[in-house]
Design an enzyme around this catalytic site. Sequence first.
Site, PDB file in Angstrom:
ATOM      1  N   SER A 166      15.513 -32.679 -10.988  1.00 52.49           N
ATOM      2  CA  SER A 166      14.427 -31.950 -10.814  1.00 52.49           C
ATOM      3  C   SER A 166      13.593 -32.758  -9.793  1.00 52.49           C
ATOM      4  CB  SER A 166      13.592 -32.034 -12.101  1.00 52.49           C
ATOM      5  OG  SER A 166      12.592 -31.387 -12.555  1.00 52.49           O
ATOM      6  N   ASP A 332      18.623 -21.988 -15.179  1.00 54.58           N
ATOM      7  CA  ASP A 332      17.321 -22.686 -14.780  1.00 54.58           C
ATOM      8  C   ASP A 332      16.580 -21.867 -13.802  1.00 54.58           C
ATOM      9  OD1 ASP A 332      15.564 -24.478 -13.775  1.00 54.58           O
ATOM     10  OD2 ASP A 332      16.825 -25.847 -12.943  1.00 54.58           O
ATOM     11  N   HIS A 365      16.478 -25.382 -17.468  1.00 56.44           N
ATOM     12  CA  HIS A 365      16.234 -26.644 -16.415  1.00 56.44           C
ATOM     13  C   HIS A 365      16.922 -27.827 -16.719  1.00 56.44           C
ATOM     14  CE1 HIS A 365      14.552 -28.800 -13.276  1.00 56.44           C
ATOM     15  NE2 HIS A 365      13.730 -29.464 -14.057  1.00 56.44           N
TER      16      HIS A 365
HETATM   17  N1  LIG Z   1      11.654 -32.689 -18.661  1.00 56.38           N
HETATM   18  C1  LIG Z   1      11.769 -33.550 -17.504  1.00 56.38           C
HETATM   19  C2  LIG Z   1      12.253 -32.661 -16.435  1.00 56.38           C
HETATM   20  C3  LIG Z   1      10.923 -31.748 -16.138  1.00 56.38           C
HETATM   21  O1  LIG Z   1      11.228 -31.457 -14.818  1.00 56.38           O
HETATM   22  C4  LIG Z   1      10.608 -34.029 -17.376  1.00 56.38           C
HETATM   23  O2  LIG Z   1       9.531 -34.093 -18.221  1.00 56.38           O
HETATM   24  O3  LIG Z   1      10.641 -35.247 -16.625  1.00 56.38           O
END
Ligand SMILES: N[C@@H](CCO)C(=O)O
Length: 393
Positions: A166, A332, A365
């Site tokens: 991410s 995702d 994701h």
């Molecule tokens: N759930 C993760 C990834 C979000 O992109 C976060 O809160 O960092």
Amino acid sequence: MSQTVEIQRQPDDAAARVKAVSAVTTFGPEAPLQLDCGVSLSPFTIAYETYGTLNVDKSNVVLICHALTGDQHVASRHPITGKPGGWWPMMVGPGLPIDTDRYFVICQNVIGGCMGTTGPKDIDPGTGKPYGLSFPVITIGDMVRAQAMLLDRLGIKDIFCVIGGSMGGMQVLQWATAYPERVFSAIPIATAARHSAQNIAFHEVGRQAIMADPEWHAGAYLDGETSPAKGLAVARMAAHITYLSEAALHRKFGRNLQNRDKVTYGFDADFQIESYLRYQGSTFVDRFDANSYLYITRAMDYFDLAADCGGVLANAFKGTKTRFCVVSFTSDWLFPTSDNRQIVHALNAAAANVSFVEIDTDKGHDAFLLDEPEMFATLKGFIGAAAERRGLK
Ligand SMILES: N[C@@H](CCO)C(=O)O
Ligand SMILES: CC(=O)SCCNC(=O)CCNC(=O)[C@H](O)C(C)(C)COP(=O)(O)OP(=O)(O)OC[C@H]1O[C@@H](n2cnc3c(N)ncnc32)[C@H](O)[C@@H]1OP(=O)(O)O
């Protein structure tokens, strides 16, 4: 005056597979952080953790970059939530894909964060008050520049592998393009070379929820010891939906009711999914700062790797010798496979060394944080093979 302080050794933790060393390094006026917005940030502090042992020639460094609300506690008990094992317990440890018997792992809290690295909740030395909205707007480039300064401070020139999912994947791409000569291998997971309009839109919803909370006080809530907890919780609830998939929501909750046989004809959490989201929102506010959420989402929004290369992503990777492994997940919809494939296409166009895997999963994701055996097997293979190429024992 710059200094490094090792602040704690991880206490014995049955669930932790490896000992973590936590540290903070402060950079004084002689070493300001030059931000993309034009501001020089000084002083500033970076909080980080290390796992494993640095080898003699400092060639076994794995740098893990965390996502939006992650932190340096990648494989250690979280100091606020108390959750053992960190946020990537199946990835980092002895015998795991990021094998702490073999590699020296570093994970830093990003600039703008709220877990020890300088961010909007910290005191502005110029005013003696928390920065709040006077904290400068930061970018993914700034996060990586700060990380590079820490590695310089530690005498580490080369990174054997930089990995993250991410927003962590954005930092991986930034590392590989800003410091190509320092990165031997790079693993961007569930990410994109630029943030999409849809993702900017979701971030804006979250930010507006925070700013609409009367306790936000134009970002100065710490002065009055208030907290825009309701706004931040709503921001997280909306964001959390985007981290899952429709199939996963259906599988986990369907239309099941929460501890009741029939609907109440009111606005209580009748459905399990409502209760679940409320829980995710309310626990999040205990561990995260609302202004940090504004700043870090903004950094993601501004990320556009091709922008400085005439709009041609392949130019960003021109001449790279780094070995890449790009990973995406079928379900995702936040950073879909098509976004990840664009990175692969650009690397191909630059004749780079790149592997790509799309993992078949319904977990959405955040699958990169969960038990995904195919992802672990792929990364164990890739990192192990890269280590052999690198000549690591
Ligand atoms: N759930 C993760 C990834 C979000 O992109 C976060 O809160 O960092
Ligand atoms: C890369 C990084 O830097 S990570 C950054 C920090 N970490 C994160 O952002 C992770 C955020 N995401 C999560 O926690 C997610 O829940 C996911 C998406 C990873 C999924 O994880 P899963 O293991 O499938 O857990 P799940 O989504 O089912 O949530 C479990 C929690 O919800 C609670 N829960 C489940 N159903 C309900 C319900 N009906 N009502 C209330 N609470 C519920 C569980 O009790 C559990 O609570 P706990 O976390 O306190 O133990």
